[in-house]
Design a protein around this motif. Structure first.
Motif, short mmCIF file in Angstrom:
data_model
loop_
_atom_site.label_atom_id
_atom_site.label_comp_id
_atom_site.label_asym_id
_atom_site.label_seq_id
_atom_site.Cartn_x
_atom_site.Cartn_y
_atom_site.Cartn_z
N ASP B 86 0.82 -1.22 0.00
CA ASP B 86 0.00 0.00 0.00
C ASP B 86 0.85 1.27 0.00
OD1 ASP B 86 -2.13 -1.62 0.01
OD2 ASP B 86 -2.51 -1.49 2.16
N HIS B 87 2.14 1.12 0.27
CA HIS B 87 3.01 2.29 0.26
C HIS B 87 3.47 2.66 -1.14
CE1 HIS B 87 4.07 1.89 4.76
NE2 HIS B 87 3.06 2.70 4.56
N GLN B 88 3.11 1.85 -2.13
CA GLN B 88 3.56 2.21 -3.47
C GLN B 88 2.47 2.18 -4.52
OE1 GLN B 88 6.52 -1.05 -4.35
NE2 GLN B 88 5.04 -1.31 -6.00
N LEU B 89 1.36 1.50 -4.27
CA LEU B 89 0.33 1.41 -5.31
C LEU B 89 -0.45 2.72 -5.40
CD1 LEU B 89 -0.98 -2.18 -4.52
CD2 LEU B 89 0.80 -1.48 -6.11
N PHE B 90 -0.57 3.25 -6.60
CA PHE B 90 -1.33 4.50 -6.75
C PHE B 90 -2.04 4.62 -8.09
CE2 PHE B 90 1.10 7.13 -9.72
CZ PHE B 90 2.23 6.36 -9.86
N CYS B 91 -1.77 3.71 -9.04
CA CYS B 91 -2.33 3.87 -10.38
C CYS B 91 -3.75 3.33 -10.45
CB CYS B 91 -1.46 3.14 -11.40
SG CYS B 91 0.15 3.89 -11.59
N GLU B 92 -4.40 3.63 -11.59
CA GLU B 92 -5.79 3.21 -11.74
C GLU B 92 -5.91 1.74 -12.11
OE1 GLU B 92 -8.29 5.84 -14.11
OE2 GLU B 92 -7.09 7.49 -13.30
N THR B 93 -4.91 1.23 -12.81
CA THR B 93 -4.97 -0.19 -13.18
C THR B 93 -3.64 -0.87 -12.83
OG1 THR B 93 -4.09 0.15 -15.38
CG2 THR B 93 -6.47 0.30 -15.16
N VAL B 94 -3.72 -2.17 -12.69
CA VAL B 94 -2.53 -2.97 -12.39
C VAL B 94 -1.49 -2.78 -13.49
CG1 VAL B 94 -1.70 -5.35 -12.23
CG2 VAL B 94 -3.77 -4.67 -11.00
N GLU B 95 -1.98 -2.72 -14.72
CA GLU B 95 -1.09 -2.57 -15.87
C GLU B 95 -0.24 -1.29 -15.75
OE1 GLU B 95 -3.30 -2.09 -19.44
OE2 GLU B 95 -1.77 -3.08 -20.64
N GLU B 96 -0.92 -0.18 -15.44
CA GLU B 96 -0.19 1.10 -15.31
C GLU B 96 0.78 1.05 -14.14
OE1 GLU B 96 -2.65 4.71 -15.24
OE2 GLU B 96 -4.17 3.50 -16.24
N GLU B 97 0.36 0.37 -13.10
CA GLU B 97 1.20 0.27 -11.91
C GLU B 97 2.54 -0.39 -12.26
OE1 GLU B 97 -0.25 1.39 -8.77
OE2 GLU B 97 1.91 1.48 -8.49
N VAL B 116 5.67 -5.48 -19.35
CA VAL B 116 4.50 -5.52 -18.47
C VAL B 116 3.81 -6.87 -18.61
CG1 VAL B 116 2.20 -4.58 -18.07
CG2 VAL B 116 4.13 -3.03 -18.38
N SER B 117 3.61 -7.30 -19.85
CA SER B 117 2.96 -8.60 -20.07
C SER B 117 3.77 -9.72 -19.45
CB SER B 117 2.81 -8.87 -21.57
OG SER B 117 2.00 -7.88 -22.13
N TRP B 118 5.09 -9.63 -19.63
CA TRP B 118 5.98 -10.65 -19.09
C TRP B 118 5.84 -10.74 -17.57
CZ3 TRP B 118 10.31 -9.87 -15.90
CH2 TRP B 118 11.10 -11.01 -15.71
N ALA B 119 5.87 -9.56 -16.92
CA ALA B 119 5.84 -9.54 -15.45
C ALA B 119 4.48 -10.00 -14.92
CB ALA B 119 6.16 -8.14 -14.94
N LEU B 120 3.40 -9.57 -15.60
CA LEU B 120 2.07 -9.97 -15.15
C LEU B 120 1.90 -11.48 -15.28
CD1 LEU B 120 -0.19 -7.16 -16.63
CD2 LEU B 120 0.50 -7.48 -14.26
N ASN B 121 2.45 -12.00 -16.37
CA ASN B 121 2.39 -13.43 -16.61
C ASN B 121 3.15 -14.21 -15.54
OD1 ASN B 121 1.45 -15.50 -18.03
ND2 ASN B 121 2.69 -15.16 -19.87
N LYS B 142 0.45 -7.59 -2.99
CA LYS B 142 1.86 -7.86 -2.78
C LYS B 142 2.50 -8.37 -4.08
CE LYS B 142 4.54 -8.70 1.12
NZ LYS B 142 4.66 -8.42 2.49
N ARG B 143 1.75 -9.17 -4.79
CA ARG B 143 2.26 -9.69 -6.05
C ARG B 143 2.38 -8.58 -7.09
NH1 ARG B 143 -1.63 -14.18 -5.88
NH2 ARG B 143 -1.91 -14.09 -8.14
N VAL B 144 1.43 -7.65 -7.08
CA VAL B 144 1.52 -6.51 -8.02
C VAL B 144 2.78 -5.71 -7.73
CG1 VAL B 144 0.45 -4.37 -8.79
CG2 VAL B 144 -0.98 -6.36 -8.34
N ALA B 145 3.03 -5.49 -6.44
CA ALA B 145 4.22 -4.73 -6.05
C ALA B 145 5.48 -5.45 -6.54
CB ALA B 145 4.26 -4.56 -4.53
N LEU B 146 5.47 -6.76 -6.40
CA LEU B 146 6.62 -7.56 -6.83
C LEU B 146 6.79 -7.47 -8.35
CD1 LEU B 146 8.78 -9.45 -5.78
CD2 LEU B 146 7.17 -11.34 -5.90
N ALA B 147 5.64 -7.60 -9.05
CA ALA B 147 5.68 -7.52 -10.52
C ALA B 147 6.20 -6.17 -10.97
CB ALA B 147 4.29 -7.77 -11.09
N SER B 148 5.79 -5.10 -10.27
CA SER B 148 6.17 -3.76 -10.69
C SER B 148 7.68 -3.54 -10.54
CB SER B 148 5.39 -2.71 -9.90
OG SER B 148 5.94 -2.55 -8.63
N VAL B 149 8.32 -4.34 -9.70
CA VAL B 149 9.78 -4.22 -9.56
C VAL B 149 10.49 -5.17 -10.53
CG1 VAL B 149 11.73 -4.61 -8.02
CG2 VAL B 149 9.71 -3.41 -7.19
#
Lengths: 262, 273
Positions: B86-97, B116-121, B142-149
């Motif tokens: 929650d300290h880093q998520l701010f975008c409207e969609t997971v993709e943008e994040e 992005v596709s690779w990380a989401l996958n 938590k997984r979105v945060a991990l994917a975003s890195v």
């Protein structure tokens, strides 16, 4: 973020911290009134030194000096606008008295800051809330006030963590023109606001589960009572006011400029 | 290679969080930094991507001193996943994040899309592409945060308390995922006090107490050393506790792996029967 450290609650004990916050507030108000009574430099300089023993007895010299330092910027603006407007008003002629009057008004501001910061530095938010409550301010307001103050350092810490998290994702706050820089703060503000709202909802639930607002007449574990020291401060405050009024009414105050010319 | 050389660090409030820490992290290492709350674990890893700069000593990431470069430049190499998504998520969609960091690092649009596709996958988030990250569950966030890195494919990956608030299945998935990352030559550093998790991963363990490193070595050696573990205010893994309690039967006491424990016990039982 160290600015917000001032809000952090610390349990400190000193003769000044233990005084009744209502009496301290009364004392500060008297200083405020006296500062507004005079616009000559000499009495205002004297007034600046009045809260000093207070500061030393409470042992808050360092924080007090820091808050004065924080006032320097505004003080400079006050000084400059006074001096410039006087200069223009008098038809573009310089005089020493103009300078003195501007310094005096700047000093008045500094005196006010000095007095109020002593109050806030030596009064814990809890104490302040208690004082409000016993002055018959509705409890909802008192609670909102103390909670707000209490959460300032928590939020500041959270903002720091969020900044770190976004910097770790390559966000550069200092990059770009002015508009871009403002926009750089969006990734910080959104998580901060979201978590603040979440926190407040959680707080509300926790309070309700602890029966907040069940009875109209709450009792307090601590009740403020006036002690000898408090009466002493009331007497000092009133004496200060009487002396100041006497001087204001019947003693002609020389300006520093004339004193220097004698 | 990341070199931490006799680093001292004090916060502006005067709290001394690190008192002379030296550590060498080789490429391809898998390290768990362990210790009680306030031991300086998070402070130490914040030095690795330059979020904090040492007050004394130096940190060198691939021959670059962190004092002489910016966080943004270091972050390209050193990915840091924070404890609380929650300290880093701010975008409207997971993709943008997930794309946010890629844009910051100046990836071209085509490359961004691909990554992005690779990380989401990779993190099994393909189905949430257009969902708001705020609508997801804690584990998913938590997984979105991990994917975003991971999206920008950093050479070093730091995970701060990755197992907190995760159920057993998620933890198991995370463990497999980390081991997979490590197998792909990524250097993985986790900060945790989840002993069981570390025992299952069996990485190199760096034990910290009071801003100092008190032990550095194989998990099997460190987590079975009662004295060391007690000093760092953690308990040995359950399986180790059992074997420590059975020491008088002549069983080995340096067991952290359940499968190994099974082997040892079966051999022993067969020998006695």
């Amino acid at each position: 973020m160290s600015v917000f450290e001032g809000f952090r609650f610390r349990k400190v004990s000193s003769p000044i911290h233990d005084l009744d916050p209502r009496v301290k507030f009364f004392y500060v108000c008297i200083l405020f009134v006296i500062a507004l009574m005079f616009n000559q430099l000499l009495p205002l300089i004297v007034l600046f030194f009045v809260p000093l023993p207070f500061v030393f007895m409470a042992g808050v010299q360092r924080q007090w000096l820091r808050s004065l330092k924080g006032a320097i910027f505004l003080a400079t603006i006050i000084f400059a606008t006074n001096l410039v407007s006087r200069y223009i008003y008098s038809g573009y002629v310089w005089s020493a008295i103009m300078l003195e009057e501007s310094i005096a008004l700047t000093f008045r501001f500094i005196v006010l800051v000095a007095a109020f910061s002593v109050f806030f530095l030596t009064t814990s938010p809890d104490h302040l809330g208690l004082a409000l409550e016993q002055s018959h301010v509705p409890y909802e307001f008192c609670f909102a006030f103390t909670t707000a103050v209490r959460f300032v350092p928590v939020l500041a810490e959270e903002a720091q963590t969020i900044m770190d998290a976004q910097k770790a994702r390559g966000l550069e706050l200092e990059r770009g023109n002015f508009l871009k820089r403002v926009r750089n703060y969006i990734p910080i503000l959104i998580p901060l606001i979201v978590s603040a709202i979440r926190r407040s909802l959680e707080l509300a639930e926790a309070m309700e589960s602890r029966a907040w607002g069940t009875t109209k007449n709450r009792t307090n574990l601590y009740v403020l009572r006036l002690k000898t020291g408090d009466y002493g401060l009331v007497v000092i405050s009133i004496a200060l006011l009487i002396v100041a009024t006497y001087i204001w009414l019947s003693v002609p105050i020389p300006t520093v400029t004339t004193l220097l010319h004698m | 290679m990341i070199e931490v050389k006799d680093v001292h660090f004090a916060y502006p409030t005067g709290v001394k969080a690190l008192r002379g820490v030296s550590l060498t992290i080789h490429d391809g290492d898998f390290i768990a930094i362990m210790g009680q709350n306030g031991a300086g674990k998070t402070t130490l890893v914040k030095h690795l991507n330059g979020l904090l700069k040492p007050t004394e000593g130096e940190v060198i990431v691939d021959k670059v001193k962190t004092k002489e470069t910016s966080v943004a430049k270091l972050a390209r190499k050193v990915g840091f996943v924070f404890q609380n998504p929650d300290h880093q998520l701010f975008c409207e969609t997971v993709e943008e994040e997930v794309a946010f960091a890629l844009k910051n690092f100046g990836f071209k649009e085509k490359a961004t899309k691909k990554r992005v596709s690779w990380a989401l996958n990779l993190l099994d988030l393909e189905g949430y592409r257009q969902t708001s990250p705020f609508m997801l569950s804690g584990g998913e966030r938590k997984r979105v945060a991990l994917a975003s890195v991971l999206a920008w494919d950093p050479k070093y990956v730091i995970l701060d308390e990755p197992t907190i608030g995760q159920d057993y299945q998620q933890k198991e998935k995370l463990r497999q995922f980390i081991i997979q990352l490590n197998a792909q030559e990524k250097t993985v550093i986790i900060v945790t006090h989840d002993v069981e998790f570390v025992a299952e991963c069996n990485p190199r363990v760096v034990l910290m107490t009071d801003g100092k490193i008190v032990a550095d070595g194989e998990a099997q050696k460190i987590l079975t050393n009662e004295k060391l573990v007690a000093q760092a205010s953690i308990v040995p893994p359950q399986i180790t506790q059992i074997f420590l309690g059975l020491a008088d039967l002549g069983l080995p006491t340096d067991i952290i792996d359940v499968h190994e424990a099974r082997e040892v016990l079966i051999t022993r039982l067969e020998a006695t029967s």
